[in-house]
Write a protein that holds these residues in place. Sequence first.
Motif, mmCIF file in Angstrom:
data_model
loop_
_atom_site.group_PDB
_atom_site.id
_atom_site.type_symbol
_atom_site.label_atom_id
_atom_site.label_comp_id
_atom_site.label_asym_id
_atom_site.label_seq_id
_atom_site.Cartn_x
_atom_site.Cartn_y
_atom_site.Cartn_z
ATOM 1 N N ASP A 197 0.827 -1.204 0.000
ATOM 2 C CA ASP A 197 0.000 0.000 0.000
ATOM 3 C C ASP A 197 0.866 1.260 0.000
ATOM 4 O OD1 ASP A 197 0.775 -0.675 2.660
ATOM 5 O OD2 ASP A 197 -0.751 0.675 3.455
ATOM 6 N N VAL A 198 2.063 1.170 0.620
ATOM 7 C CA VAL A 198 2.989 2.297 0.589
ATOM 8 C C VAL A 198 3.456 2.549 -0.837
ATOM 9 C CG1 VAL A 198 5.257 3.117 1.345
ATOM 10 C CG2 VAL A 198 3.754 1.939 2.958
ATOM 11 N N LEU A 199 3.859 1.486 -1.531
ATOM 12 C CA LEU A 199 4.344 1.634 -2.900
ATOM 13 C C LEU A 199 3.210 2.007 -3.849
ATOM 14 C CD1 LEU A 199 6.865 -1.346 -3.151
ATOM 15 C CD2 LEU A 199 7.324 1.060 -2.685
ATOM 16 N N ALA A 200 2.018 1.458 -3.621
ATOM 17 C CA ALA A 200 0.882 1.791 -4.482
ATOM 18 C C ALA A 200 0.580 3.279 -4.421
ATOM 19 C CB ALA A 200 -0.345 0.972 -4.074
ATOM 20 N N LYS A 201 0.629 3.841 -3.227
ATOM 21 C CA LYS A 201 0.359 5.279 -3.093
ATOM 22 C C LYS A 201 1.524 6.087 -3.658
ATOM 23 C CE LYS A 201 -2.150 6.841 0.147
ATOM 24 N NZ LYS A 201 -2.779 7.264 1.433
ATOM 25 N N ALA A 202 2.753 5.644 -3.420
ATOM 26 C CA ALA A 202 3.926 6.381 -3.897
ATOM 27 C C ALA A 202 3.973 6.430 -5.420
ATOM 28 C CB ALA A 202 5.204 5.746 -3.353
ATOM 29 N N PHE A 203 3.635 5.297 -6.073
ATOM 30 C CA PHE A 203 3.719 5.220 -7.528
ATOM 31 C C PHE A 203 2.366 5.428 -8.199
ATOM 32 C CE2 PHE A 203 7.610 3.133 -6.248
ATOM 33 C CZ PHE A 203 8.514 3.560 -7.205
ATOM 34 N N GLN A 204 1.328 5.708 -7.374
ATOM 35 C CA GLN A 204 -0.013 5.930 -7.922
ATOM 36 C C GLN A 204 -0.405 4.767 -8.839
ATOM 37 O OE1 GLN A 204 -2.022 9.073 -7.072
ATOM 38 N NE2 GLN A 204 -0.558 8.447 -5.483
ATOM 39 N N ALA A 205 -0.244 3.563 -8.294
ATOM 40 C CA ALA A 205 -0.529 2.350 -9.058
ATOM 41 C C ALA A 205 -1.379 1.404 -8.222
ATOM 42 C CB ALA A 205 0.771 1.662 -9.455
ATOM 43 N N ASP A 206 -2.038 0.460 -8.888
ATOM 44 C CA ASP A 206 -2.848 -0.528 -8.184
ATOM 45 C C ASP A 206 -1.955 -1.522 -7.445
ATOM 46 O OD1 ASP A 206 -5.163 0.603 -9.194
ATOM 47 O OD2 ASP A 206 -5.186 -0.721 -10.958
ATOM 48 N N ASN A 207 -2.499 -2.134 -6.401
ATOM 49 C CA ASN A 207 -1.749 -3.101 -5.610
ATOM 50 C C ASN A 207 -1.287 -4.288 -6.449
ATOM 51 O OD1 ASN A 207 -1.753 -1.755 -3.156
ATOM 52 N ND2 ASN A 207 -3.672 -2.695 -2.466
ATOM 53 N N ASP A 208 -2.108 -4.705 -7.435
ATOM 54 C CA ASP A 208 -1.713 -5.850 -8.245
ATOM 55 C C ASP A 208 -0.515 -5.516 -9.130
ATOM 56 O OD1 ASP A 208 -3.225 -4.114 -9.771
ATOM 57 O OD2 ASP A 208 -4.128 -5.691 -10.996
ATOM 58 N N VAL A 209 -0.414 -4.266 -9.571
ATOM 59 C CA VAL A 209 0.747 -3.842 -10.335
ATOM 60 C C VAL A 209 1.998 -3.903 -9.464
ATOM 61 C CG1 VAL A 209 1.834 -1.897 -11.544
ATOM 62 C CG2 VAL A 209 -0.595 -2.395 -11.885
#
Length: 217
Positions: A197-209
Amino acid sequence: MASHHFLLLAVLLAMACSLAMASDHSPLQDFCVADPNSPVLVNGLACKDPKLVQANDFFFSGLHLAGNTSNAVGSKVTPVTATQLPGLNTLGIAMARVDYAPWGINPPHTHPRASETLTVLEGSLYVGFVTSNPENRLISKVLHKGDVFVFPQGLVHFQKNTGYGNAVAIAALSSQNPGVITIANAVFGSKPDIASDVLAKAFQADNDVIARLQSQF
């Protein structure tokens, strides 16, 4: 013969640039050959008894050999730091040979303890670095044989072979232990994983990505 002379010139230039921009602490004696077997923990590497030092402590052979670029990024770095060449200990310099397959890259990375001067020996490279926040400006250029480019300490930088043949470069670094942080490996391949969830928010990407990217590292 001309290629051997060019390689020698490139190596001498790389070492001269490293000496000019060395950032490690200055040595307090003639030399401090690294002793990898010493139990003493110091900021760097402990010194071998000077009376036991031999010429081979200041010698490394191998930069004439091409690195194996059969990997996902198509490049291979052959480092020459105090680990490979004990005589570099406390001298504040290091070198590396970088081989690139056609269209291979040396992926975005940083050297936390060194600036880098890159000299192209063969081929053409697209190189660049990104300035710090908030500008994040990309400064890039295509280099050809004999060209030199400098990457400031700590900034994210990269190289890409732009040709159909192999490319080779020599890097000079202003530390005996420059360190390297490859951005993708550090972010998506940390042990343990950074929370998705940290990386998803940082990269503005979905969790599956994010999960798919982490699975690659």
